[in-house]
Design a protein around this motif. Structure first.
Motif, PDB file in Angstrom:
ATOM      1  N   LEU A   1       0.826  -1.204   0.000  1.00  0.00           N
ATOM      2  CA  LEU A   1       0.000   0.000   0.000  1.00  0.00           C
ATOM      3  C   LEU A   1       0.861   1.256   0.000  1.00  0.00           C
ATOM      4  N   VAL A   2       0.699   2.076  -1.013  1.00  0.00           N
ATOM      5  CA  VAL A   2       1.433   3.340  -1.082  1.00  0.00           C
ATOM      6  C   VAL A   2       0.720   4.374  -0.225  1.00  0.00           C
ATOM      7  N   ASP A   3       1.460   5.395   0.180  1.00  0.00           N
ATOM      8  CA  ASP A   3       0.872   6.482   0.947  1.00  0.00           C
ATOM      9  C   ASP A   3       0.273   7.513   0.008  1.00  0.00           C
ATOM     10  N   ILE A   4      -1.007   7.753   0.155  1.00  0.00           N
ATOM     11  CA  ILE A   4      -1.703   8.791  -0.592  1.00  0.00           C
ATOM     12  C   ILE A   4      -2.208   9.798   0.424  1.00  0.00           C
ATOM     13  N   ALA A   5      -1.856  11.062   0.236  1.00  0.00           N
ATOM     14  CA  ALA A   5      -2.263  12.089   1.185  1.00  0.00           C
ATOM     15  C   ALA A   5      -3.774  12.274   1.141  1.00  0.00           C
ATOM     16  N   ILE A   6      -4.387  12.242   2.318  1.00  0.00           N
ATOM     17  CA  ILE A   6      -5.815  12.524   2.411  1.00  0.00           C
ATOM     18  C   ILE A   6      -6.072  13.492   3.552  1.00  0.00           C
ATOM     19  N   GLN A   7      -7.078  14.296   3.392  1.00  0.00           N
ATOM     20  CA  GLN A   7      -7.625  15.141   4.450  1.00  0.00           C
ATOM     21  C   GLN A   7      -9.090  15.334   4.112  1.00  0.00           C
TER      22      GLN A   7
ATOM     23  N   PRO B   1     -16.181   6.303   0.327  1.00  0.00           N
ATOM     24  CA  PRO B   1     -15.605   5.782  -0.922  1.00  0.00           C
ATOM     25  C   PRO B   1     -14.773   6.847  -1.635  1.00  0.00           C
ATOM     26  N   ASN B   2     -13.990   6.409  -2.587  1.00  0.00           N
ATOM     27  CA  ASN B   2     -13.240   7.300  -3.487  1.00  0.00           C
ATOM     28  C   ASN B   2     -12.236   8.200  -2.782  1.00  0.00           C
ATOM     29  N   GLN B   3     -11.722   7.754  -1.660  1.00  0.00           N
ATOM     30  CA  GLN B   3     -10.654   8.453  -0.944  1.00  0.00           C
ATOM     31  C   GLN B   3      -9.598   7.419  -0.599  1.00  0.00           C
ATOM     32  N   GLY B   4      -8.340   7.844  -0.525  1.00  0.00           N
ATOM     33  CA  GLY B   4      -7.274   6.878  -0.272  1.00  0.00           C
ATOM     34  C   GLY B   4      -7.136   5.957  -1.472  1.00  0.00           C
ATOM     35  N   LEU B   5      -6.868   4.686  -1.213  1.00  0.00           N
ATOM     36  CA  LEU B   5      -6.712   3.716  -2.299  1.00  0.00           C
ATOM     37  C   LEU B   5      -8.045   3.107  -2.731  1.00  0.00           C
TER      38      LEU B   5
END
Length: 144
Positions: free
Chosen positions: A30-36, A59-63
């Motif tokens: 799992l890669v790091d995807i920035a979320i806020q 849904p549709n946030q992160g991976l």
């Protein structure tokens, strides 16, 4: 001379004992995807977060989306919904039932505890990928 050895030994201990947050979860899948994301609990789609032991799937946030689980009025947890024990693919988005997250892939049957993030069934080495979830007023902010 004894003071220098003790000082050197202490310094080595401090250098090798300290690690940053990024080294605690070196998951190769799992890669790091920035979320806020801010979840306003006054809105109907997030109102379950006003009650203990309820969750909301975003849904549709992160991976593959994430789940936010309210343990108590001051304690929330949030986890990525992509199974942490294999690369994201067509079947790696987990489903939630009660406090369990399950991977529908037929070859692994991994299950995780949504409160602790730990594997409870299957052959997984990694626990769920955690995000920070903090409530401020009516808003639960999820970040990484």
């Amino acid at each position: 001379m004894k003071i220098h050895k003790a000082y050197l030994l202490s310094l080595l201990f401090v250098v090798f004992a300290c690690t940053g947050d990024e080294s605690r979860n070196n998951n190769p899948f799992l890669v790091d995807i920035a979320i806020q994301v801010d979840l306003n609990t006054n809105l109907p789609q997030f109102s379950n977060l006003n009650f203990d032991l309820n969750y909301v799937i975003v849904p549709n946030q992160g991976l593959r989306g994430f789940v936010v689980y309210r343990i108590s009025s001051s304690q929330y947890v949030a986890y990525e919904l992509s199974d942490p024990n294999h690369s994201p693919n067509d079947c790696s988005q987990m489903t939630i039932s009660g406090i369990e997250a399950s991977c529908p892939c037929p070859d692994d049957l991994n299950k995780y505890n949504v409160i602790t993030g730990q594997p409870i069934e299957g052959n997984g080495l990694y626990g769920l990928k955690a995000y920070r979830a903090i409530r401020n007023g009516a808003v639960v902010r999820v970040t990484n």
